[in-house]
Design an enzyme around this catalytic site. Structure first.
Site, PDB file in Angstrom:
ATOM      1  N   THR A 217       0.839  -1.200   0.000  1.00 27.60           N
ATOM      2  CA  THR A 217       0.000   0.000   0.000  1.00 27.60           C
ATOM      3  C   THR A 217       0.874   1.250   0.000  1.00 27.60           C
ATOM      4  OG1 THR A 217      -0.143  -0.165   2.419  1.00 27.60           O
ATOM      5  CG2 THR A 217      -1.983  -1.070   1.146  1.00 27.60           C
ATOM      6  N   ALA A 218       2.157   1.079  -0.343  1.00 29.01           N
ATOM      7  CA  ALA A 218       3.099   2.196  -0.329  1.00 29.01           C
ATOM      8  C   ALA A 218       3.298   2.713  -1.754  1.00 29.01           C
ATOM      9  CB  ALA A 218       4.413   1.765   0.319  1.00 29.01           C
ATOM     10  N   ARG A 219       4.399   2.341  -2.396  1.00 27.16           N
ATOM     11  CA  ARG A 219       4.698   2.791  -3.750  1.00 27.16           C
ATOM     12  C   ARG A 219       5.013   1.602  -4.643  1.00 27.16           C
ATOM     13  NH1 ARG A 219       2.456   6.712  -2.435  1.00 27.16           N
ATOM     14  NH2 ARG A 219       3.128   8.896  -2.543  1.00 27.16           N
TER      15      ARG A 219
ATOM     16  N   GLU B 298       1.187   4.360 -13.089  1.00 25.21           N
ATOM     17  CA  GLU B 298      -0.207   4.614 -12.763  1.00 25.21           C
ATOM     18  C   GLU B 298      -0.742   5.743 -13.646  1.00 25.21           C
ATOM     19  OE1 GLU B 298      -0.400   5.408  -8.566  1.00 25.21           O
ATOM     20  OE2 GLU B 298       0.220   3.382  -8.023  1.00 25.21           O
TER      21      GLU B 298
ATOM     22  N   HIS C 289      -4.816   2.412  -6.099  1.00 25.97           N
ATOM     23  CA  HIS C 289      -4.120   3.377  -5.244  1.00 25.97           C
ATOM     24  C   HIS C 289      -5.110   4.254  -4.475  1.00 25.97           C
ATOM     25  CE1 HIS C 289       0.061   5.431  -4.846  1.00 25.97           C
ATOM     26  NE2 HIS C 289      -0.588   5.445  -3.695  1.00 25.97           N
TER      27      HIS C 289
END
Length: 308
Positions: free
Chosen positions: A227-229, A258, A277
């Site tokens: 859930t970060a990058r 993205e 995201h």
């Protein structure tokens, strides 16, 4: 009237109330870099609130009045901090403003992976009843390894601990950790974890942190949550690890590029759960991030006004 550029279509009303007296410029829902550059040239903002897109050196050069870049969230990897520093422009972030939202998303993805929520739903809708053949993974007593122990990582760790999981954590900058987080090296994380969850910012040093080599060091059947990058994961290596069974399943809320485009190989594998995201996108986090971003930029402008 000084302008503030928002690299998005809106800002919470509570944040706008804090920014009365400024001209608010909005870039729209999906601004391109050319759009953002043109807005900087046209309006010469004193501050930029970063929601979508990147703030690159060209934008910074196009705004001679720019004093502060304020992130609507915690991750500042989309901001050219080197170019900002060269101009004496401060970069600030709304650290912790979306911690609850993102930690809950990580928990949801971990549980969905362990319990095959999405796959079983699809099977039920197709007319199957897999009670006699399916076994999910019980997380109680399992080990979760966290990379990154900021506000989000620690909140997620508390949730995992409440479920009876053993929590390992790696973060060279974290101090005064609660007793339920056991400090560990990255090698320990890979070797001992049944679930690996990423909660760290993206840097040049940790890009592709999860790659063919590190995934091979993990337990067979490990669950991966991000859930970060997206840049923290070598996507081709993860796909291969899922296909081989080295990774049981992956729950991903961020990606190398993205938005994800049609035909991405992740879309073809049901063991990879996809989320656009939106971990930090809740009604509460929207307000928290907006007001924090507004207060952060006002603090910089006020401090500079006094110094002048």
């Amino acid at each position: 009237m000084s302008a503030i550029l928002v690299t998005g279509a809106d800002l919470a009303p509570q944040a706008l109330a804090l920014l009365q007296g400024f001209e608010m410029i909005y870039a729209g829902k999906t601004p391109t870099q050319d759009d953002l550059l043109a807005l900087c040239r046209a309006h010469d903002p004193v501050a930029i609130i970063v929601r979508y897109g990147k703030v690159d050196a060209a934008m910074i050069d196009a705004a001679p009045s720019l004093q502060v870049i304020s992130k609507h969230g915690s991750g500042t990897d989309t901001i050219d901090k080197v170019a900002a520093k060269a101009r004496g422009i401060e970069v600030v972030a709304a650290a912790g403003a979306n911690a609850a939202a993102v930690a809950e998303e990580a928990l949801a993805l971990m549980l969905a992976c362990a319990k095959s929520v999405v796959q079983l739903d699809a099977r039920m809708r197709a007319g199957h009843w897999d009670k006699a053949t399916h076994k999910s993974l019980e997380l109680h007593g399992r080990t979760v390894g966290l990379v990154g122990l900021g506000a989000i990582g620690q909140r997620f760790a508390k949730m995992a601990d409440a479920m009876g999981m053993r929590v390992l954590g790696f973060d060279p900058f974290a101090k005064d950790l609660p007793a339920f987080i056991q400090p560990a090296s990255l090698d320990d994380i890979w070797r001992e974890s049944d679930v690996v969850s990423l909660h760290c910012p993206l840097t040049d040093e940790n890009r592709n942190l999860l790659n063919a080599q590190t995934l091979a060091q993990c337990k067979t059947g490990v669950i991966v949550v991000n859930t970060a990058r997206g840049g923290l994961i070598d996507e081709a290596a993860l796909l291969e690890a899922v296909r081989s069974g080295q990774v049981r399943s992956a729950g991903l809320d961020s990606f190398a590029v993205e938005p994800m485009t049609a035909g991405h190989p992740f879309q073809q594998d049901p063991r990879i759960l996809l989320s656009p995201h939106i971990g930090g996108v809740t009604s509460d986090a929207y307000v928290n991030m907006g007001t924090a971003a507004a207060r952060n930029l006002l603090a910089v402008l006020d401090r500079r006004a006094v110094a002048a």
